[in-house]
Structure formats: C-alpha cells, structure tokens
Design a protein around this motif. Structure first.
Motif, PDB file in Angstrom:
ATOM      1  N   HIS A  10       0.704  -1.476   0.264  1.00 28.17           N
ATOM      2  CA  HIS A  10      -0.310  -0.091  -0.585  1.00 28.17           C
ATOM      3  C   HIS A  10       0.803   1.265  -0.040  1.00 28.17           C
ATOM      4  N   ASP A  28     -10.449  -7.603   6.432  1.00 28.16           N
ATOM      5  CA  ASP A  28     -10.420  -6.950   5.438  1.00 28.16           C
ATOM      6  C   ASP A  28     -10.219  -5.544   5.768  1.00 28.16           C
ATOM      7  N   ASN A  29      -9.257  -4.330   5.096  1.00 35.58           N
ATOM      8  CA  ASN A  29      -9.804  -3.217   5.476  1.00 35.58           C
ATOM      9  C   ASN A  29      -9.760  -2.447   3.907  1.00 35.58           C
ATOM     10  N   PRO A  30     -10.680  -2.278   3.076  1.00 34.70           N
ATOM     11  CA  PRO A  30     -11.123  -2.370   1.667  1.00 34.70           C
ATOM     12  C   PRO A  30     -10.733  -0.668   1.696  1.00 34.70           C
ATOM     13  N   ILE A  31     -10.573   0.164   2.717  1.00 30.22           N
ATOM     14  CA  ILE A  31     -10.420   1.830   1.749  1.00 30.22           C
ATOM     15  C   ILE A  31      -9.035   2.206   2.983  1.00 30.22           C
ATOM     16  N   SER A  32      -8.801   1.624   3.803  1.00 37.97           N
ATOM     17  CA  SER A  32      -7.395   2.153   3.909  1.00 37.97           C
ATOM     18  C   SER A  32      -6.064   1.335   4.388  1.00 37.97           C
ATOM     19  N   ARG A  34     -16.395   5.067   8.446  1.00 33.75           N
ATOM     20  CA  ARG A  34     -16.533   4.393   7.054  1.00 33.75           C
ATOM     21  C   ARG A  34     -15.776   3.419   7.423  1.00 33.75           C
ATOM     22  N   ILE A  35     -14.253   3.470   8.333  1.00 34.01           N
ATOM     23  CA  ILE A  35     -13.344   2.345   8.000  1.00 34.01           C
ATOM     24  C   ILE A  35     -14.262   1.010   9.090  1.00 34.01           C
ATOM     25  N   GLU A  43     -17.623   0.700   9.399  1.00 29.35           N
ATOM     26  CA  GLU A  43     -18.630   0.067   8.605  1.00 29.35           C
ATOM     27  C   GLU A  43     -18.232  -1.058   7.960  1.00 29.35           C
ATOM     28  N   ALA A  44     -16.999  -0.940   6.719  1.00 26.49           N
ATOM     29  CA  ALA A  44     -16.240  -1.423   6.119  1.00 26.49           C
ATOM     30  C   ALA A  44     -15.915  -2.664   6.290  1.00 26.49           C
TER      31      ALA A  44
END
Length: 239
Positions: A105, A131-135, A153-154, A156-157
């Motif tokens: 990343h 999994d963290n699809p945002i950060s 938002r993290i 929630e993801a």
C-alpha cells in the motif's frame, strides 16, 4: 434457540472527552439486529491498557461476540492490539501477511513504510485478519473478539467483512404505535399486555412534538405472527 449475543467496546479518550461523537455503536446495533445477533451491552473505555484488558476479558466471557472500535492506528496511543492480545492470552508481533499488505500500500502511495506505520501490522498470534478496503491497515478477530478501526467508514467496511462469517439467528422485528397519551395514563394496560406476551419485548418512549405530548409504544420480537397478534391487541387498547 436463542440468538447469539454481542457486546460493543468503544475505545478512546476522544470519545470520553467529548471531542468525537461515536456513531459506530448505533451502526453496529442496526446491523446486528438485521443479522439476528442480540447486542446486549456496550462500554466505553479510555486509552488505558489495563482498562481495555479488563473490559475485553469481561465482555468476551459474557457474550458470544465482542466488537471493538478504535485504537489500532500508528501512534503511541493506539494500544488496542496489544491490550486485546494480553486479554486473550496471545503473543503479538509484526505479522508477515499484514506487513506485506501495508508495504504494498505505501509503495503504491510513494510513501515510506516507517516504524510508526509498521505498528499497524502488529497482530496477535492465531488471529484472523479483517479486510480494510479503504485504508488497507487490517483489523483482526481472535477468539470471539473482533477488533476494528474507530473511523466510522472504515469500521463499517470492516464490519461488512466480518458479519457474513458469523452465525446469526432470527432478525429482531419491531412495530410502533404512536398514541397521544402520557405514559402514566397507559402504563397499567401496557404492562398487562406485556405480561400476555412474555416472548416479546415492549417499551414506551414519551415524545413532545409541536406542543403535543404522547408516547411511542414499541413491540419487538423475532416471530412475525406473535408480533402481529400483539399489535392487534395494542391497537385495540390504545388505537
């Protein structure tokens, strides 16, 4: 069979100081209700190692699932991972798969994968990554404890990735009757109705709107037929 139970542990000085308003508990409650997992308890603790350890141990022993939010970032006060590891009796270290995710990343971002950022790859032994699809920085599950970020938002993801792996029960349904009467006026009849339907949960919630005072009467349960039957009776009493 009874639904699985859950607790929420919100971690962070910023919540207790009033600097940040927590929204993760509200979101989690709604998602668990839809999944048939009963949220029974919520606690908020400071960024204090001993307090987090004690809370995780108590909640993990009392409920089928514990969901935490906050304290898994790169700074010195992000101590959740170490505290959860201690609470669950697991060693913690920089894990290769988490390190690889973060290294890739930061390489893509053209940013150094420095020591502070490497802290986010500290994962208790035996944990499963969330999994963290945002950060990218992962959460983790160990035993019945699911450790997630505090940024809404993290969180929630991450929760969207965790919930499909859990076994739920019957979703909790609810119906509401609004009456323009005070609680004191309807309390006796409402209590008698609740006694007729011990398998359902009934609550009264007063309101004031445009000078009018009244009460929202809410019935909750997992059996639609029983819920409908109770609402028929409720409407007959107060409708």
């Amino acid at each position: 069979m009874a639904n699985p139970t859950a607790a929420m542990l919100v971690i962070g000085d910023e919540i207790l100081s009033g600097r940040t308003r927590d929204s993760n508990l509200h979101y989690l409650a709604g998602e668990l209700t839809r999944s048939g997992i009963d949220l029974r308890e919520a606690r908020v603790v400071a960024d204090d190692h001993a307090a987090i350890v004690a809370a995780v141990r108590a909640l993990s022993a009392a409920h089928d699932h514990v969901f935490t939010s906050g304290g898994i970032g790169p700074t010195h006060d992000d101590i959740t991972a170490d505290a959860v590891a201690e609470a669950m009796g697991a060693p913690i270290s920089h894990r290769a798969d988490a390190m690889a995710l973060l290294q890739a990343h930061y390489d893509r971002q053209g940013m150094p994968f420095n020591e502070a950022r490497q802290r986010m790859a500290r994962i208790p032994e035996g944990a499963r990554l969330i999994d963290n699809p945002i950060s990218v920085a992962p959460g983790f599950s160990i035993g019945n404890v699911h450790v997630m970020a505090g940024v809404p938002r993290i969180f929630e993801a991450m929760l969207a990735g965790v919930l499909p792996t859990l076994t739920g029960g019957a979703p909790l349904l609810s119906q509401t009757l609004r009456v323009l009467r005070g609680e004191g006026e309807i309390a006796a009849d409402f209590a008698a109705l609740a006694a007729e339907f011990p398998d359902l949960s009934m609550g009264s919630y007063p309101f004031s709107l445009n000078g009018a005072f009244g009460t929202n009467l809410v019935i909750r349960g997992s059996d639609p037929a029983r819920l409908d039957a109770a609402m028929v009776r409720l409407t007959g009493l107060f409708g």
